[in-house]
Design an enzyme around this catalytic site. Sequence first.
Site, PDB file in Angstrom:
ATOM      1  N   SER A 476      -2.109  38.107 -47.705  1.00 20.40           N
ATOM      2  CA  SER A 476      -2.379  38.785 -48.852  1.00 20.40           C
ATOM      3  C   SER A 476      -0.866  39.302 -49.432  1.00 20.40           C
ATOM      4  CB  SER A 476      -3.367  39.665 -48.979  1.00 20.40           C
ATOM      5  OG  SER A 476      -3.679  40.161 -50.268  1.00 20.40           O
ATOM      6  N   ASP A 487      11.668  32.680 -51.542  1.00 22.90           N
ATOM      7  CA  ASP A 487      12.052  31.809 -52.874  1.00 22.90           C
ATOM      8  C   ASP A 487      13.498  32.313 -53.334  1.00 22.90           C
ATOM      9  OD1 ASP A 487       9.736  30.540 -52.474  1.00 22.90           O
ATOM     10  OD2 ASP A 487       8.804  31.762 -54.004  1.00 22.90           O
ATOM     11  N   LYS A 502      -4.165  33.770 -47.550  1.00 22.61           N
ATOM     12  CA  LYS A 502      -5.064  34.306 -48.487  1.00 22.61           C
ATOM     13  C   LYS A 502      -4.499  34.763 -49.632  1.00 22.61           C
ATOM     14  CE  LYS A 502      -8.597  38.066 -49.029  1.00 22.61           C
ATOM     15  NZ  LYS A 502      -8.129  38.592 -50.391  1.00 22.61           N
TER      16      LYS A 502
END
Length: 710
Positions: A476, A487, A502
């Site tokens: 999460s 990224d 998740k």
Amino acid sequence: MKTKLRITLVALSTLLLVNSFQIQANTFEKTNSDPEKDKVLIYILRNILTRSHFVVKDMNDDFSEYVFEEFINGLDPNKRYFTQKDLKEFSKYKFQIDNQLLKEDVSFYNLVYSRFTEKIKNAKLYYGDLLASPFNYKKNETIDVDYDKVPFAKNENQLIDYWRKQMKLSTLIRIQDKIEKEKATKKKDKKYKIKTFAQLEKEARAEVLKNMDELYLRIEELEHEDWFSTFLNSVVGAFDPHTTYMAPRIKERFDQDMSGKLEGIGARLQKKGIYTHVFELVSGGPAWKQGDLEAGDIILEVAQGDKEPLDIVGMRLDDAIKFIKGKKGTEVRLTVKKKLDGSTKIISIIRDVVELEETFVKSSIVKKDGKKYAIIDLPKFYISFDDQNYRDSAKDMEKEIERLKSEGVSGLIIDLRNNGGGSLKTAIEISGLFIDKGPIVQIKYRGENPIVKKDIDPKIQWDGAVVVLVNEFSASASEIFAAAMQDYKRAVIIGGNQTYGKGTVQSVLPINQFTKYQKNLGALKMTIQKFYRINGGSTQIEGVYSDIAIPSRYSYMKFGERDLNGALIWDKVKQANYVQTNSYANFADVIFNSKQRISTDPKFKLINEYAKWLKENQDDTSYSLNFKKFTAEKKEQEKVSKKFKSVFDYKSNLEFISPKYEFSLFEKDPVLKDKRVAWHKNLSKDVYVSEALNVLSELKLKNKNEIVKN
């Protein structure tokens, strides 16, 4: 909650409040049943889910078939009750449940439930007769305990044979344990007379019978609400596995858990069917420190110290917790079925007070090759929206980094292992501590364009080297932070092959807010959002793949969101507008070097072998019911397991110490000092931390004028 969703729910609430919904009460054999309440629940849940769940799902034949199978398997997971004849009778409703739900018709539920109650009565006769005399232990036969693969019995005779094999296996396990105890007693006392096989076998059957009697006493105590909740969860679970119905009693337990009222061993427990599952371990709690209990394990029996264990299968969660709780310093022994490989293990835990302090940010400093580095442990992305004075993980991280900077550390490891998530707000703010400003995550509601959530603070709290340590339990909000760091190429992600996966958000909705109906209807935990990385890919299913994957015990296991039945799919949206920081001059080289070390390191090779062996055990669900073969199989498994006894034994020459600000705290709180000493000792024996430090020490930052900024 976003405005549009709020409007949708308000509109839905109004619809339900003004609806002149009158129901004729039907008679049902259980005196504690409430047909009117059942129909109100179906009506409201159906409307909430079809209007506001993240997924637009048609209540069609496929939906009906899913509910049909889930409800029957939920009542009879071990294939002990229903036969193929029963299923043939039930099947007239297989593709009609969707139509019934639209009319608040519970005919399918009533038929299956009434048959189930009949079967429960028969079961007491089955196991009682089977356990009355010894089994044939010379017979060559096997049992497969992966009941998902086992078909329902063809008829009553085959059903009784299923029972026989299950009771025989339970007895065999106890005989084996008794034989081991007899040998241990004889070793301590040479005069002790070892009991005969016949005596031990008789004792074992008596224990199995006692456990079964206790189980069925508890099953008989379960009320209509308990079984109807199973049906409702089959319905709401057809939307996704994280959408669940919570009956009033379960909702009360959920609220207690969320408020931090934790159960004696420091574990949050969850009821699934007749089993008590470990939902989450509290960082720093007794179970977490002991190390053997893991999320996903099933607790079968509970013993107080060396007393006889109590079978808690079928027991209400509240009652099971009463036996697991206890005074500080007392021992509880849990017999658990391991999520990892399906094996049964007895875990001894000394109860203690669960210190909330252990769930907060903490750090440790270590010297390597003449330079200082730090590891920051972040167990959860915590925050309180109700209490402004409560700790906030983003503020704590900012403060901890400032303290470490004052001590001259050259790089940071952010440890997110076993971090199950928490506040999205703090995940965004913590990500912002490592970049100038820019997008961190995208969130999407049903039928809408994604919303880009940004860090808007241009301040960079830490511009040095960063390594993020993850594992298969990082989920999460942990995945949002790790994905953002990856990224932006701001950090090296190292750990398990991929994180949990998740990528959805749930909201808990009290059902009574949608109706004037007076009785407590419980709550619906419903999926309302999905997360997406700034590169456009979802964290759902895929999670975050590590830049450097290190073998772990979970490497080959079925584990994570991708292995949940009905999990939402991975997809992607448009990439957000961001520019990578490209902070490092040797990013690719460092990753290559680490992969080379890992591939040739004997320790990691052994861990990889161990992971493959665990996977083999997970896949091998068949047991011999011939005593000699059963014993031989166990000895062979024990023999192989000895090879892996030292798999995680490791000792580095690194010395971990507390940051200076904690020294004054130790004078006031010696217990805190002891805890930190124990933590530092564990860090020095952590092979994953050692490799993360190798990576961190090799990373070279670009000159500031070389770094491309947003």
